[in-house]
Each structure stands twice: as C-alpha cells, then as structure tokens.
Scaffold this motif. Structure first.
Motif, mmCIF file in Angstrom:
data_model
loop_
_atom_site.group_PDB
_atom_site.id
_atom_site.type_symbol
_atom_site.label_atom_id
_atom_site.label_comp_id
_atom_site.label_asym_id
_atom_site.label_seq_id
_atom_site.Cartn_x
_atom_site.Cartn_y
_atom_site.Cartn_z
ATOM 1 N N TYR A 1 0.822 -1.209 0.000
ATOM 2 C CA TYR A 1 0.000 0.000 0.000
ATOM 3 C C TYR A 1 0.851 1.253 0.000
ATOM 4 O O TYR A 1 1.915 1.306 0.620
ATOM 5 C CB TYR A 1 -0.911 0.018 1.229
ATOM 6 N N ALA B 1 3.245 11.922 -0.532
ATOM 7 C CA ALA B 1 2.741 10.557 -0.630
ATOM 8 C C ALA B 1 3.694 9.749 -1.485
ATOM 9 O O ALA B 1 4.401 10.295 -2.348
ATOM 10 C CB ALA B 1 1.335 10.533 -1.216
ATOM 11 N N TYR C 1 -5.802 1.972 -1.481
ATOM 12 C CA TYR C 1 -5.725 1.256 -2.748
ATOM 13 C C TYR C 1 -4.580 0.246 -2.726
ATOM 14 O O TYR C 1 -3.432 0.596 -2.447
ATOM 15 C CB TYR C 1 -5.504 2.229 -3.896
ATOM 16 N N ARG D 1 -8.215 9.511 0.587
ATOM 17 C CA ARG D 1 -7.955 8.130 0.178
ATOM 18 C C ARG D 1 -7.270 7.312 1.270
ATOM 19 O O ARG D 1 -7.125 6.112 1.147
ATOM 20 C CB ARG D 1 -7.088 8.126 -1.093
ATOM 21 N N PHE D 2 -6.847 7.977 2.312
ATOM 22 C CA PHE D 2 -6.121 7.272 3.369
ATOM 23 C C PHE D 2 -7.103 6.800 4.436
ATOM 24 O O PHE D 2 -7.952 7.556 4.900
ATOM 25 C CB PHE D 2 -5.058 8.187 3.975
ATOM 26 N N ASP E 1 -2.617 4.334 2.379
ATOM 27 C CA ASP E 1 -3.562 4.431 1.277
ATOM 28 C C ASP E 1 -4.511 3.240 1.296
ATOM 29 O O ASP E 1 -4.136 2.143 1.735
ATOM 30 C CB ASP E 1 -2.760 4.446 -0.024
ATOM 31 N N SER F 1 -1.502 8.783 -3.783
ATOM 32 C CA SER F 1 -2.690 9.595 -3.571
ATOM 33 C C SER F 1 -2.345 11.080 -3.565
ATOM 34 O O SER F 1 -1.281 11.486 -3.116
ATOM 35 C CB SER F 1 -3.348 9.223 -2.243
ATOM 36 N N ASN G 1 4.029 5.749 -3.505
ATOM 37 C CA ASN G 1 3.250 4.559 -3.870
ATOM 38 C C ASN G 1 3.833 3.321 -3.193
ATOM 39 O O ASN G 1 4.848 3.381 -2.482
ATOM 40 C CB ASN G 1 3.169 4.398 -5.387
#
Length: 127
Positions: A32, A50, A101, A113-114, A99, A108, A52
């Motif tokens: 994540y 942020a 996703y 989104r967190f 995150d 993000s 990835n």
C-alpha cells in the motif's frame, strides 16, 4: 488493519531539518501507498507527501516541494519524511497514513484516500 506509530517530531528553528519516521505493523505494509498529512490549528488537513507501494512514485504539495522528501523501506515497514529548510508555516501535527488502494501505482493526491492514520507527531518551528 495496520498500526502506525510516528516519531521524530520536535521543536526546531526556521531553516533547520527534521526527519519523521512512521513504523507500521499489521496489514501488509509493502502493498500500500503511504502518505504524510499535516494539520495546524484552524487549518484544513493538508497532504504534504505521498509515496506509492513500491516507492517508485511520489507526490508533494506545492508548499513543500523541493524541501521535503518522502521515502520508504519496505524491509523495515517504515516510511520517512525528511524535512529541510523548515519554516514557521510548517508547524503542525504530522500524521502518517496508509492508502486504501492495493498496489496502486499513482500515489494519492488527497487525504480522503487514506484509511489508517497514526497518532501524529508535533512539529514546531520557531522564527
């Protein structure tokens, strides 16, 4: 579920540097993206950086671009925020967050989104 513990905050003078760390346990850290979000009294939350899931892509807000660097060490389940040339306007509680996703290449650009947040660490910058 992931547990996040931030450290490294403190009181510094303008122009100084700080390195924040966030240690994660629980939900597979390396799958994540992660972010650093700050909130100052009377101000909205701001996603300052942020990264990835792989560490290959990063995002910075305009307010910190060129001064802050986010990085991660997936072997240590830790994400870092190196903060240089600190300004009084950087003073805030800094939270690390994970995150929502799974293995999403784009970091993000929004705090929304967190889904998992740490307790935060205070950064104070004197002029």
């Amino acid at each position: 579920q992931v547990q996040l513990v931030e450290s490294g905050g403190g009181l510094v003078q303008a122009g100084d540097s700080l390195r924040l760390s966030c240690a994660a346990s629980g939900r597979a850290f390396s799958n994540y993206g992660m972010g650093w979000i700050r909130q100052a009294p009377g101000k909205e939350r701001e996603l300052v950086a942020a990264i990835n899931w792989s560490g290959g892509r990063t995002f910075y807000s305009d307010s910190v671009k060129g001064r802050f660097t986010i990085s991660r060490d997936n072997a240590k389940n830790t994400v870092y925020l190196q903060m240089n040339s600190l300004k009084p306007g950087d003073a805030a509680i800094y939270y690390c967050a994970q995150d929502s996703y799974y293995r999403y290449d784009s970091p993000s650009r929004s705090p929304s989104r967190f889904v998992s947040w740490g307790q935060g660490t205070q950064v104070t910058v004197s002029s």
